[in-house]
Design an enzyme around this catalytic site. Structure first.
Site, PDB file in Angstrom:
ATOM      1  N   LYS A  11      14.939 -23.779   9.528  1.00  0.00           N
ATOM      2  CA  LYS A  11      13.537 -23.762   9.067  1.00  0.00           C
ATOM      3  C   LYS A  11      13.357 -24.746   7.906  1.00  0.00           C
ATOM      4  O   LYS A  11      12.382 -25.499   7.855  1.00  0.00           O
ATOM      5  CB  LYS A  11      13.132 -22.337   8.645  1.00  0.00           C
ATOM      6  CG  LYS A  11      12.930 -21.410   9.843  1.00  0.00           C
ATOM      7  CD  LYS A  11      12.731 -19.944   9.473  1.00  0.00           C
ATOM      8  CE  LYS A  11      12.663 -19.094  10.738  1.00  0.00           C
ATOM      9  NZ  LYS A  11      12.538 -17.655  10.518  1.00  0.00           N
TER      10      LYS A  11
ATOM     11  N   GLN B  90      13.197 -13.480   5.766  1.00  0.00           N
ATOM     12  CA  GLN B  90      13.973 -13.481   7.006  1.00  0.00           C
ATOM     13  C   GLN B  90      14.482 -12.069   7.309  1.00  0.00           C
ATOM     14  O   GLN B  90      15.019 -11.388   6.443  1.00  0.00           O
ATOM     15  CB  GLN B  90      15.145 -14.478   6.878  1.00  0.00           C
ATOM     16  CG  GLN B  90      15.912 -14.725   8.164  1.00  0.00           C
ATOM     17  CD  GLN B  90      15.102 -15.444   9.246  1.00  0.00           C
ATOM     18  OE1 GLN B  90      14.149 -16.160   8.973  1.00  0.00           O
ATOM     19  NE2 GLN B  90      15.472 -15.229  10.489  1.00  0.00           N
TER      20      GLN B  90
ATOM     21  N   ASP C 182       4.452 -15.746   8.969  1.00  0.00           N
ATOM     22  CA  ASP C 182       5.199 -15.111  10.066  1.00  0.00           C
ATOM     23  C   ASP C 182       4.263 -14.288  10.956  1.00  0.00           C
ATOM     24  O   ASP C 182       4.633 -13.919  12.070  1.00  0.00           O
ATOM     25  CB  ASP C 182       6.235 -14.131   9.483  1.00  0.00           C
ATOM     26  CG  ASP C 182       7.659 -14.633   9.663  1.00  0.00           C
ATOM     27  OD1 ASP C 182       7.893 -15.481  10.540  1.00  0.00           O
ATOM     28  OD2 ASP C 182       8.534 -14.154   8.917  1.00  0.00           O
TER      29      ASP C 182
HETATM   30  N1  GUN Z   1      14.293 -12.810  12.361  1.00  0.00           N
HETATM   31  C1  GUN Z   1      14.270 -13.210  13.662  1.00  0.00           C
HETATM   32  N2  GUN Z   1      13.145 -13.891  13.936  1.00  0.00           N
HETATM   33  C2  GUN Z   1      12.431 -13.908  12.796  1.00  0.00           C
HETATM   34  C3  GUN Z   1      11.170 -14.490  12.461  1.00  0.00           C
HETATM   35  O1  GUN Z   1      10.462 -15.085  13.271  1.00  0.00           O
HETATM   36  N3  GUN Z   1      10.791 -14.310  11.162  1.00  0.00           N
HETATM   37  C4  GUN Z   1      11.535 -13.631  10.260  1.00  0.00           C
HETATM   38  N4  GUN Z   1      11.063 -13.510   9.028  1.00  0.00           N
HETATM   39  N5  GUN Z   1      12.708 -13.095  10.551  1.00  0.00           N
HETATM   40  C5  GUN Z   1      13.148 -13.241  11.811  1.00  0.00           C
END
Ligand code: GUN
Length: 294
Positions: free
Chosen positions: A52, A96, A119
């Site tokens: 990311k 996350q 998100d």
């Molecule tokens: N863990 C797995 N996929 C995601 C996501 O799209 N966002 C976040 N914050 N955690 C994740």
């Protein structure tokens, strides 16, 4: 059979975002800024977060990674979130997941200001999405919709079978696919671990979205000739063939299912690369003070 190339589409969208950022910066605005909080050392999470951050730099965003040990308390994490909510230099941020057991993920999600919730996990964004109001749509479902759109795959009036009912993928994609939009406008069936006649249902599907997290679950005998298959599975399995010692396995037995499909996404290189792009798009919208409109 046509392969849906998520990697290629994600590169195209990144180039589009980078152009827009360049234009923004040229008018004197600051670049969009995303922060990512990570707690602990989950291998998968560390890889995703690194990816990311790298993607932010590729499109000219500013990014901040905030890492905590898994000894951080829930109260300390919530206080950190409050700081980010109030930081005017930050357009959006994510925490996350998964989080260590002693921290409530739901409390954390609800502590994030929904206007910075790129998100799209906050109940306000989820609720707004489900009734078709402007909002931040979560990354994976939004990435799937973008692939269907860019490949001009007909969805109106089609039977879409979603396998999996998670808050992050199954529920939101079912909601989006049933909305009166294009893509969307489908008849949606949601299946899960308690569904009794799963194969009977998948055999009726024009579009199957496999999001249950069980490697190679969907086999050829479960798929109708000409179906569109979207594989959301990303289970990490040990491998001696990669540097990391892992490789990703989808929920679809690709080799036997692909020949029956009109379109199919591979793993890796299908839905996966699109999820990060969706996050970038949400952050760009946040920086412009906008949200996604259906
Ligand atoms: N863990 C797995 N996929 C995601 C996501 O799209 N966002 C976040 N914050 N955690 C994740």
């Amino acid at each position: 059979m046509k392969l849906i190339d998520g990697k290629l589409i994600s590169q195209q969208i990144k180039a589009e975002i980078a152009e827009e950022v360049k234009a923004m910066v040229a008018t004197g605005k600051r670049a969009p800024h995303l922060a990512v909080i990570i707690v602990g050392h989950d291998g998968g999470s560390e890889t995703y977060v690194a990816s990311k951050v790298k993607s932010c730099h590729q499109v000219g965003f500013q990014s901040t990674k905030i890492a905590f040990e898994d000894t951080i308390t829930e109260a300390e994490l919530l206080a950190e979130i409050e700081k980010l909510n109030n930081n005017p230099e930050l357009d959006g941020f994510i925490v996350q997941l998964p989080l260590p057991k002693h921290i409530s993920e739901q409390k954390v999600i609800e502590a994030i200001d929904y206007r910075k919730d790129v998100d799209g996990f906050h109940p306000i964004n989820v609720g707004r999405m489900s009734i078709g109001l402007p909002c931040y749509v979560s990354a994976t479902p939004s990435g799937i919709m973008e692939l269907l759109k860019r490949y001009e795959i007909p969805t109106s009036g089609k039977h879409c079978v979603v396998i999996g009912r998670s808050n992050i993928v199954g529920k939101p994609i079912a909601s989006l696919m049933m909305q009166k939009t294009n893509p969307g406008d489908s008849t949606v069936t949601v299946c899960h671990s308690r569904t009794k006649n799963l194969k009977e249902l998948t055999l009726q599907a024009d579009i199957i979205i496999a999001a249950l997290g069980s490697p190679e679950f969907l086999t050829a005998d479960m798929v109708k000739e000409g179906a569109v298959v979207i594989d959301v599975g990303t289970t990490r399995v040990p491998s001696t063939e990669t540097k990391s010692g892992f490789r990703l396995k989808g929920d679809v037995k690709f080799d036997e299912v692909a020949p029956k499909c009109s379109y199919i996404t591979p793993v890796p290189g299908g839905v996966g690369p699109m999820t990060i792009v969706s996050l970038l798009r949400n952050t760009l919208l946040a920086a412009k003070g906008e949200v996604y409109s259906f």
